[in-house]
Each structure stands twice: as C-alpha cells, then as structure tokens.
Design a protein around this motif. Structure first.
Motif, PDB file in Angstrom:
ATOM      1  N   UNK A 105       0.859  -1.186   0.000  1.00 51.87           N
ATOM      2  CA  UNK A 105       0.000   0.000   0.000  1.00 51.87           C
ATOM      3  C   UNK A 105       0.898   1.240   0.000  1.00 51.87           C
ATOM      4  N   UNK A 106       0.907   1.983  -1.106  1.00 51.27           N
ATOM      5  CA  UNK A 106       1.810   3.124  -1.233  1.00 51.27           C
ATOM      6  C   UNK A 106       1.148   4.461  -0.890  1.00 51.27           C
ATOM      7  N   UNK A 107      -0.015   4.422  -0.292  1.00 48.37           N
ATOM      8  CA  UNK A 107      -0.664   5.669   0.105  1.00 48.37           C
ATOM      9  C   UNK A 107       0.101   6.350   1.244  1.00 48.37           C
ATOM     10  N   UNK A 108      -0.029   7.663   1.326  1.00 47.46           N
ATOM     11  CA  UNK A 108       0.531   8.431   2.440  1.00 47.46           C
ATOM     12  C   UNK A 108      -0.641   9.056   3.196  1.00 47.46           C
ATOM     13  N   UNK A 109      -0.904   8.552   4.397  1.00 46.32           N
ATOM     14  CA  UNK A 109      -1.998   9.044   5.217  1.00 46.32           C
ATOM     15  C   UNK A 109      -1.382   9.759   6.419  1.00 46.32           C
ATOM     16  N   UNK A 110      -1.501  11.077   6.437  1.00 47.93           N
ATOM     17  CA  UNK A 110      -0.775  11.893   7.407  1.00 47.93           C
ATOM     18  C   UNK A 110      -1.682  12.500   8.462  1.00 47.93           C
ATOM     19  N   UNK A 111      -1.076  12.761   9.610  1.00 49.94           N
ATOM     20  CA  UNK A 111      -1.757  13.461  10.686  1.00 49.94           C
ATOM     21  C   UNK A 111      -0.844  14.509  11.273  1.00 49.94           C
ATOM     22  N   UNK A 112      -1.384  15.312  12.187  1.00 50.71           N
ATOM     23  CA  UNK A 112      -0.566  16.337  12.833  1.00 50.71           C
ATOM     24  C   UNK A 112      -1.059  16.561  14.256  1.00 50.71           C
ATOM     25  N   UNK A 113      -0.127  16.984  15.103  1.00 52.96           N
ATOM     26  CA  UNK A 113      -0.474  17.329  16.473  1.00 52.96           C
ATOM     27  C   UNK A 113       0.363  18.516  16.911  1.00 52.96           C
ATOM     28  N   UNK A 114      -0.162  19.254  17.872  1.00 52.31           N
ATOM     29  CA  UNK A 114       0.522  20.442  18.365  1.00 52.31           C
ATOM     30  C   UNK A 114       1.229  20.123  19.677  1.00 52.31           C
ATOM     31  N   UNK A 115       2.520  20.436  19.744  1.00 53.99           N
ATOM     32  CA  UNK A 115       3.289  20.276  20.967  1.00 53.99           C
ATOM     33  C   UNK A 115       3.058  21.508  21.833  1.00 53.99           C
ATOM     34  N   UNK A 116       2.385  21.312  22.962  1.00 48.16           N
ATOM     35  CA  UNK A 116       1.979  22.421  23.816  1.00 48.16           C
ATOM     36  C   UNK A 116       2.785  22.374  25.115  1.00 48.16           C
ATOM     37  N   UNK A 117       3.455  23.457  25.425  1.00 47.61           N
ATOM     38  CA  UNK A 117       4.300  23.526  26.615  1.00 47.61           C
ATOM     39  C   UNK A 117       3.460  23.582  27.891  1.00 47.61           C
ATOM     40  N   UNK A 118       4.065  23.235  29.033  1.00 47.93           N
ATOM     41  CA  UNK A 118       3.305  23.188  30.298  1.00 47.93           C
ATOM     42  C   UNK A 118       2.720  24.526  30.720  1.00 47.93           C
ATOM     43  N   UNK A 119       3.416  25.637  30.413  1.00 48.45           N
ATOM     44  CA  UNK A 119       2.929  26.950  30.817  1.00 48.45           C
ATOM     45  C   UNK A 119       2.401  27.710  29.606  1.00 48.45           C
ATOM     46  N   UNK A 120       1.436  28.597  29.859  1.00 49.21           N
ATOM     47  CA  UNK A 120       0.860  29.386  28.787  1.00 49.21           C
ATOM     48  C   UNK A 120      -0.654  29.434  28.913  1.00 49.21           C
ATOM     49  N   UNK A 121      -1.311  29.828  27.844  1.00 50.40           N
ATOM     50  CA  UNK A 121      -2.769  29.960  27.832  1.00 50.40           C
ATOM     51  C   UNK A 121      -3.344  29.162  26.669  1.00 50.40           C
ATOM     52  N   UNK A 122      -4.411  28.429  26.945  1.00 53.30           N
ATOM     53  CA  UNK A 122      -5.130  27.687  25.912  1.00 53.30           C
ATOM     54  C   UNK A 122      -6.582  28.139  25.883  1.00 53.30           C
ATOM     55  N   UNK A 123      -7.165  28.107  24.712  1.00 54.19           N
ATOM     56  CA  UNK A 123      -8.585  28.424  24.559  1.00 54.19           C
ATOM     57  C   UNK A 123      -9.328  27.153  24.193  1.00 54.19           C
TER      58      UNK A 123
END
Length: 348
Positions: A139-157
C-alpha cells in the motif's frame, strides 16, 4: 503489514488534529493520536432510500443538493472495528491501538526529548508535528496526521463551534439541520479576527463541539478558509443508525465534560479560557469547571444567542457564587475582542 486487523487498500483512515503534552518528569512528551477508519464504499441500497427520506422531510430544493451529498456522505459509510493503527514519527514506529466499534481510535505515544530532537530541530518554525500511518508493504498511500506540541505553561482556549464560531441556530432543530447539511457554513462575524489575535498572543486552541466526527472534514475546511487558527478537534460520537431515543440520551454535557477533562489534566499549569454560547449547555459545563478548577480557568465567555444578558435567571443561577469578573456574556465578538486578547497576554 499483514494480518486480519491491517488496514486494507480499499479502506481509509483519517487522523484528527490533536496535541502533545510534557511528561510528568519533564523528560519527554506524551503524544495523543486520534482518528477513524472506515470503508468509503457506500452501497446503493444504503444511500438511495435514506437520502430520499431526508430530502422529503426537509423539502430540499436543488440549490442544496451539492452540500447535502457531500456532508451526508461520511454518515453513510461504515466505521471499521478492530483495525490496528501504527504510526511512523521520524524513524520511530509506534502502535497506537485498535479502532473501536465505530471505527474511532485514540491512543498515546511516548517520546523522549532526545528522540524528538532527532526529527524536530529545537528552533523549528512551528510547534506542529507531522506523522504518517504505517500501512501494508503493498500500500503506497501516504496518510498523514498532525499534532501540536503544547508547553506546560501558557494559555489555551477551549472553544465550542456551533453558534460560537459558526452560525448554526442550534435551538431550532430544523434550521440547525439545514445550516449543517444544506447551506454554506457562515462564521460568526468577528470571531476569526478575535481568535487570530489570541493566537498571535500565544494561545493554543482546542475545539470541543457537539458536532459529530463525520463533519470533521467540512468543519476543518471551513475553519481554514475563514482563517481560524489551527487546533485540536474533539467532536461527538454518532451513528446514523442509532435510534432517536439513544441519541437523545447522549447529552452535550456528558460529551463535553469527557472531552475537556483530559485536556485540563494534561496541562495542570496552563491557564484556560473557555468560550461558548447559551444555545445548549456551555454555561453549565463551563461554570462547573470554574468551580472545580479555579486556578486553571482564567475566564469564561458566553455568547448570548437568545440575546440574554448576564442578569438572565438561568445565567445568574448557573454562575451563582462565582467571581463576577471571571465570567462574561456577550452578543457580538467585537464586545470582547480586546478583553480576551488581553487576558491571553496577561494570564501566561
């Protein structure tokens, strides 16, 4: 790869955007991988009668046909159970787990700092990490995903979607269905700009919605086209063949709490801004988190879709005893744009 649980060439896999958090010992990362596996083939016997019934009920006209076909398609596909999911991140392969009875999967992958440094430079221009599914050798398909590396400190919504960033009119079920399946998605005026301001100020985003996972792709396309910042998605389980009674017994509150709690737990030192609307249960859900985690929740913002004020009986009862400066009610995003952006900047 071979075996009865491998993903076949005619089957499809989609990864949903997610996030990575630092491990408790601060020596590595826990990466959350999520997505679904399904059979894209739809039998005529399944498609034709079901769509015909819905068309009659909605009294659809021809102008709605294209939207309807595209957005209903994912609902007519079968999720595939028991498919083994393995991902390749750099030179490392990791088993994520198996898809469940609806074809959905979610699992965690551990990475040390040294392993991550081999595939992602310290000065990388983005905190998003890409990965691919490991498929059979043929199977030569390329099935991609992504994720965000979020640091311990900061603000998230943590943001709702329907009637918060996209007009849906949830209180009117017929209009909600038309807005979801037969019309162009329309942003709430001012919300893309507000969220871009917050992203520039350093906020990370998690979109937690009662919309079903089957709408991920059109929602993602809409948000990208309107300029909303990228973020993780946390949508709702749904099967079209589930009975109406079963669907009614799966309230928004249970789904959203179950989605939000792991996010808050993964980032105990971050501050969170919760943004939603009064159309369903966002006020009650967000107020409960403000009570339980006052050190984490920096602020709650509720869009008044029925033109309520903060003096409305429901809202006063929901936020009873909570600091008046920590929860806010607004009608138009312009009213809170500077306030939210400033909160993101100062709460870090």
């Amino acid at each position: 790869r071979s075996g009865k649980h491998a993903i076949a060439r005619h089957e499809h896999l989609v990864f949903y955007p997610s996030y990575g958090s630092r491990t408790a010992d601060d020596q590595g990362w826990t990466l959350m991988i999520q997505g679904s596996v399904y059979d894209p083939r739809i039998s005529w016997l399944r498609r034709k009668p079901m769509l015909a019934v819905i068309r009659r009920v909605l009294r659809m006209d021809r102008t709605a046909e294209e939207y309807f076909r595209v957005r209903m398609r994912q609902f007519l596909m079968f999720g595939l159970r028991g498919r083994s999911i393995t991902v390749r991140i750099g030179d490392h392969e990791h088993l994520v787990g198996e898809s469940d009875y609806m074809g959905l999967f979610r699992g965690e992958v551990a990475f040390t700092d040294s392993e991550l440094a081999q595939i992602r430079p310290v000065d990388a221009p983005t905190n998003w990490l890409s990965y691919n599914a490991t498929l059979m050798d043929t199977d030569d398909r390329v099935l991609s995903g992504k994720l965000q590396l979020i640091e311990p400190h900061g603000v998230s919504i943590i943001s709702d979607v329907d009637d918060t960033i996209k007009h849906s009119n949830v209180p009117n079920r017929r209009d909600l269905f038309r807005n979801t399946f037969t019309r162009t998605f329309v942003p709430v005026t001012g919300m893309p700009e507000l969220y871009r301001d917050c992203a520039l100020a350093g906020a990370a985003f998690h979109f937690v919605s009662g919309s079903p996972w089957q709408l991920y792709e059109p929602l993602s396309e809409f948000m990208h086209a309107e300029g909303y910042p990228a973020g993780s998605f946390h949508l709702k389980r749904f099967r079209i063949r589930d009975s109406a009674r079963k669907i009614r017994m799966s309230p928004q509150k249970a789904h959203k709490r179950a989605a939000i709690e792991p996010i808050l737990a993964a980032f105990p030192q971050r501050k969170f801004v919760l943004i939603g609307d009064s159309g369903e249960q966002d006020p009650e859900i967000y107020a409960s988190f403000l009570r339980e985690r006052p050190q984490q929740i920096a602020g709650v913002f509720i869009r008044a879709v029925r033109e309520e004020t903060r003096q409305a009986e429901r809202l006063q009862a929901t936020f009873l005893g909570l600091d008046d400066q920590r929860w806010h009610v607004y009608r138009e995003p312009a009213e809170i744009r500077e306030q939210v952006a400033n909160l993101v900047r100062t709460a870090q």
